[in-house]
Design a protein around this motif. Structure first.
Motif, PDB file in Angstrom:
ATOM      1  N   LEU A 142       0.753  -1.158   0.028  1.00  0.00           N
ATOM      2  CA  LEU A 142      -0.118  -0.143  -0.096  1.00  0.00           C
ATOM      3  C   LEU A 142       0.779   1.333  -0.005  1.00  0.00           C
ATOM      4  CD1 LEU A 142      -2.798  -1.213   2.634  1.00  0.00           C
ATOM      5  CD2 LEU A 142      -3.184  -0.810   0.068  1.00  0.00           C
ATOM      6  N   VAL A 143       1.937   1.221   0.910  1.00  0.00           N
ATOM      7  CA  VAL A 143       2.825   2.357   0.863  1.00  0.00           C
ATOM      8  C   VAL A 143       3.422   2.772  -0.435  1.00  0.00           C
ATOM      9  CG1 VAL A 143       4.945   3.238   2.188  1.00  0.00           C
ATOM     10  CG2 VAL A 143       3.039   2.242   3.343  1.00  0.00           C
ATOM     11  N   HIS A 144       3.978   1.796  -0.793  1.00  0.00           N
ATOM     12  CA  HIS A 144       4.557   2.109  -2.386  1.00  0.00           C
ATOM     13  C   HIS A 144       3.415   2.224  -3.547  1.00  0.00           C
ATOM     14  CE1 HIS A 144       8.340   1.090  -1.013  1.00  0.00           C
ATOM     15  NE2 HIS A 144       8.038  -0.289  -0.661  1.00  0.00           N
ATOM     16  N   GLY A 145       2.152   2.382  -3.316  1.00  0.00           N
ATOM     17  CA  GLY A 145       1.431   2.913  -4.144  1.00  0.00           C
ATOM     18  C   GLY A 145       0.485   1.681  -4.899  1.00  0.00           C
ATOM     19  N   ALA A 146       0.561   0.480  -4.607  1.00  0.00           N
ATOM     20  CA  ALA A 146       0.030  -0.587  -5.304  1.00  0.00           C
ATOM     21  C   ALA A 146      -1.428  -0.660  -5.246  1.00  0.00           C
ATOM     22  CB  ALA A 146       0.321  -2.024  -5.023  1.00  0.00           C
ATOM     23  N   GLN A 147      -2.239  -0.972  -6.298  1.00  0.00           N
ATOM     24  CA  GLN A 147      -3.701  -1.144  -6.165  1.00  0.00           C
ATOM     25  C   GLN A 147      -4.005  -2.703  -5.752  1.00  0.00           C
ATOM     26  OE1 GLN A 147      -6.701   0.742  -6.930  1.00  0.00           O
ATOM     27  NE2 GLN A 147      -7.442  -1.140  -6.082  1.00  0.00           N
ATOM     28  N   VAL A 148      -4.303  -2.562  -4.394  1.00  0.00           N
ATOM     29  CA  VAL A 148      -4.457  -4.071  -3.859  1.00  0.00           C
ATOM     30  C   VAL A 148      -5.776  -4.608  -3.867  1.00  0.00           C
ATOM     31  CG1 VAL A 148      -4.102  -5.549  -1.593  1.00  0.00           C
ATOM     32  CG2 VAL A 148      -2.647  -3.596  -2.150  1.00  0.00           C
ATOM     33  N   ILE A 149      -6.056  -5.700  -4.392  1.00  0.00           N
ATOM     34  CA  ILE A 149      -7.229  -6.289  -4.610  1.00  0.00           C
ATOM     35  C   ILE A 149      -7.378  -7.718  -3.655  1.00  0.00           C
ATOM     36  CG2 ILE A 149      -9.022  -7.170  -6.284  1.00  0.00           C
ATOM     37  CD1 ILE A 149      -7.836  -5.449  -8.387  1.00  0.00           C
ATOM     38  N   GLN A 150      -8.396  -7.916  -2.750  1.00  0.00           N
ATOM     39  CA  GLN A 150      -8.293  -8.930  -1.912  1.00  0.00           C
ATOM     40  C   GLN A 150      -9.334  -9.842  -2.688  1.00  0.00           C
ATOM     41  OE1 GLN A 150      -7.757  -8.638   2.087  1.00  0.00           O
ATOM     42  NE2 GLN A 150      -7.684  -6.343   2.126  1.00  0.00           N
ATOM     43  N   VAL A 151      -9.152 -10.971  -2.708  1.00  0.00           N
ATOM     44  CA  VAL A 151      -9.773 -11.932  -3.629  1.00  0.00           C
ATOM     45  C   VAL A 151     -10.210 -13.109  -2.546  1.00  0.00           C
ATOM     46  CG1 VAL A 151      -9.582 -13.779  -5.358  1.00  0.00           C
ATOM     47  CG2 VAL A 151      -8.124 -11.842  -5.381  1.00  0.00           C
ATOM     48  N   ARG A 152     -11.643 -13.443  -2.536  1.00  0.00           N
ATOM     49  CA  ARG A 152     -12.123 -14.297  -1.730  1.00  0.00           C
ATOM     50  C   ARG A 152     -11.784 -15.854  -2.475  1.00  0.00           C
ATOM     51  NH1 ARG A 152     -16.609 -11.070  -2.787  1.00  0.00           N
ATOM     52  NH2 ARG A 152     -16.912  -9.671  -0.842  1.00  0.00           N
ATOM     53  N   GLY A 153     -10.693 -16.319  -1.926  1.00  0.00           N
ATOM     54  CA  GLY A 153     -10.026 -17.380  -2.366  1.00  0.00           C
ATOM     55  C   GLY A 153      -8.350 -17.485  -1.946  1.00  0.00           C
ATOM     56  N   ASN A 154      -7.957 -18.495  -2.522  1.00  0.00           N
ATOM     57  CA  ASN A 154      -6.597 -18.689  -1.960  1.00  0.00           C
ATOM     58  C   ASN A 154      -5.624 -18.216  -3.253  1.00  0.00           C
ATOM     59  OD1 ASN A 154      -6.307 -20.764  -3.981  1.00  0.00           O
ATOM     60  ND2 ASN A 154      -6.835 -22.334  -2.758  1.00  0.00           N
ATOM     61  N   PHE A 155      -4.262 -18.303  -2.817  1.00  0.00           N
ATOM     62  CA  PHE A 155      -3.170 -17.820  -3.567  1.00  0.00           C
ATOM     63  C   PHE A 155      -3.108 -18.480  -5.088  1.00  0.00           C
ATOM     64  CE2 PHE A 155       0.750 -18.616  -6.005  1.00  0.00           C
ATOM     65  CZ  PHE A 155       1.294 -17.365  -6.063  1.00  0.00           C
ATOM     66  N   ASP A 156      -3.549 -19.728  -5.311  1.00  0.00           N
ATOM     67  CA  ASP A 156      -3.946 -20.203  -6.599  1.00  0.00           C
ATOM     68  C   ASP A 156      -5.025 -19.549  -7.385  1.00  0.00           C
ATOM     69  OD1 ASP A 156      -1.659 -22.265  -6.200  1.00  0.00           O
ATOM     70  OD2 ASP A 156      -3.545 -22.990  -4.829  1.00  0.00           O
ATOM     71  N   ASP A 157      -6.069 -18.944  -6.688  1.00  0.00           N
ATOM     72  CA  ASP A 157      -6.935 -18.351  -7.269  1.00  0.00           C
ATOM     73  C   ASP A 157      -6.522 -17.054  -7.951  1.00  0.00           C
ATOM     74  OD1 ASP A 157      -9.056 -20.293  -6.968  1.00  0.00           O
ATOM     75  OD2 ASP A 157      -9.126 -19.611  -5.021  1.00  0.00           O
ATOM     76  N   CYS A 158      -5.846 -16.366  -6.949  1.00  0.00           N
ATOM     77  CA  CYS A 158      -5.020 -15.084  -7.226  1.00  0.00           C
ATOM     78  C   CYS A 158      -4.136 -15.512  -8.551  1.00  0.00           C
ATOM     79  CB  CYS A 158      -4.228 -14.418  -6.175  1.00  0.00           C
ATOM     80  SG  CYS A 158      -5.429 -14.113  -4.851  1.00  0.00           S
ATOM     81  N   LEU A 159      -3.449 -16.340  -8.593  1.00  0.00           N
ATOM     82  CA  LEU A 159      -2.374 -16.399  -9.672  1.00  0.00           C
ATOM     83  C   LEU A 159      -3.323 -16.902 -10.992  1.00  0.00           C
ATOM     84  CD1 LEU A 159       0.456 -16.542 -10.849  1.00  0.00           C
ATOM     85  CD2 LEU A 159       0.198 -19.003 -10.133  1.00  0.00           C
ATOM     86  N   ARG A 160      -4.283 -17.445 -11.108  1.00  0.00           N
ATOM     87  CA  ARG A 160      -5.126 -17.767 -12.071  1.00  0.00           C
ATOM     88  C   ARG A 160      -5.591 -16.398 -12.677  1.00  0.00           C
ATOM     89  NH1 ARG A 160     -10.203 -18.026 -12.378  1.00  0.00           N
ATOM     90  NH2 ARG A 160     -10.554 -18.257 -10.064  1.00  0.00           N
TER      91      ARG A 160
END
Length: 376
Positions: A142-160
């Motif tokens: 957040l401090v570095h300015g990223a657009q952070v999107i939280q996903v209802r799922g796990n890492f593998d869902d995020c990577l897909r």
């Protein structure tokens, strides 16, 4: 006779003449550019990553009757090994004209990508599992300015999802599925050989998405092929029991461990990692969360090295191998253990493991302080 001032000038000139010529570390691209498979004119987007300490562990050396060294990757700019691969990934993305970048992350990748994207002037987009990221890492992104999107799922869902965004929108994917990431991460192997004079006999490390073991093996093979090392180490990696697909050979649909950095159930670099372990004569093993957290605490107390939970998996694995007689023979061997991220990444878990924080309060009195410290 010269005046005192003249004498001081002469002494300063003499000291300057006698001082050795030194060169500051330039980051992994400029230090190892001829050995990296990236376009020759790629600009180096760097925060001075790499050149991390390799420190001998007297504790582990004594326990294992071996020569054990710690590669302390938490000393990278954003506090984890991810910076090595991110400098190459972001640099090549800029070279190719990217304006934005995306990654899936359990924390460290997002922190690193956001920092390097900020340096490069790119827009960083981060997908993280909702509620499954350590606060320190989320704060970095957040401090570095990223657009952070939280996903209802796990890492593998995020990577897909990250793959899909990169396929259908003008953004560069910078997870370790991007082979340029491994080009940067392999430089840790170069540094180890440069420091020790040869490759170690055995290399231990945590494994989550499995890019790092693949990168280390790539680096060790390259140095051996170039004649800069006479051997290649046995690669042995460790996962948490609740997220151990490389150990069981099966995907973990709902991975769970307090070592959040390795909470991954379907590693993107699965095939590369198993190849690295197999070709080197190594393998994988699983650890309980208690073993990992115990190793984290002991490493801090005995060697003065504070790492995040997942980073202690290599140490915990070494101790488990010694106790159970599993893994390679360590006695008499040179061993390197990579600790991947700084403990300040996740202070909550460390404090929870420590238990109730003692509240020792005394009056502003020397003797009272001495008594509280057990000196009298």
């Amino acid at each position: 006779m010269s005046s005192p001032a003249n004498g001081a000038v002469a002494s300063a000139e003499s000291a300057t003449a006698a001082a050795p010529t030194t060169q500051q570390w330039r980051g992994v691209i400029e230090e190892y550019r001829p050995l990296l498979d990236i376009p020759a004119d790629t600009p180096a987007i760097t925060l001075g990553e790499g050149g991390t300490p390799l420190v001998r562990s007297e504790w582990l050396s004594a326990v294992g009757k071996a020569d054990v060294w710690l590669k302390i990757e938490g000393q990278n700019p954003t506090g984890s090994f991810k910076d090595r691969g991110m400098t190459t990934a972001i640099s090549v993305a800029v070279h190719e004209g990217a304006k934005a970048c995306v990654c899936a992350s359990t924390g460290n990748t997002s922190a690193s990508m956001a920092a390097y994207a900020a340096k490069a002037g790119l827009t960083p987009i981060v997908l993280v599992p909702s509620g499954k990221i350590a606060a320190g890492k989320l704060a970095q992104a957040l401090v570095h300015g990223a657009q952070v999107i939280q996903v209802r799922g796990n890492f593998d869902d995020c990577l897909r999802m990250s793959r899909g965004l990169a396929d259908h929108y003008p953004v560069a994917l910078v997870n370790s599925v991007n082979p340029v990431r491994l080009q940067g991460q392999k430089t840790a192997s170069f540094e180890i050989v440069d420091r020790l004079g040869d490759a170690p006999d055995i290399h231990l490390l945590p494994v989550g998405n499995a890019g790092n073991i693949s990168a280390y093996w790539l680096g060790y093979k390259q140095y051996a092929d170039l004649g800069r090392a006479t051997r290649k180490p046995v690669m042995r990696a460790f996962q948490a029991e609740g997220a151990a697909p490389l150990v069981t050979g099966e995907v973990f649909p709902e991975p769970e461990t307090r070592a959040t950095a390795i909470r991954i159930g379907n590693p993107a670099s699965w095939k590369l990692a198993t190849a690295a372990a197999g070709e080197s004569g190594g393998g994988f093993a699983a650890l309980s969360d208690d073993q990992i957290l115990h190793a984290q605490a002991e490493l801090a107390r005995r060697d003065g090295v504070f790492v995040e939970p997942a980073s202690a998996a290599g140490v915990a694995g070494f101790l488990q191998d010694l106790e159970l007689g599993t893994g390679p023979t360590y006695a008499g061997k040179q061993v390197v253990v990579t600790v991947t991220g700084h403990g300040l990444k996740d202070t909550v878990t460390a404090l929870e493991w420590f238990g109730e924080v003692p509240e020792v309060v005394v009056d502003a009195d020397i003797d009272a302080a001495a008594a509280a410290a057990g000196l009298v």
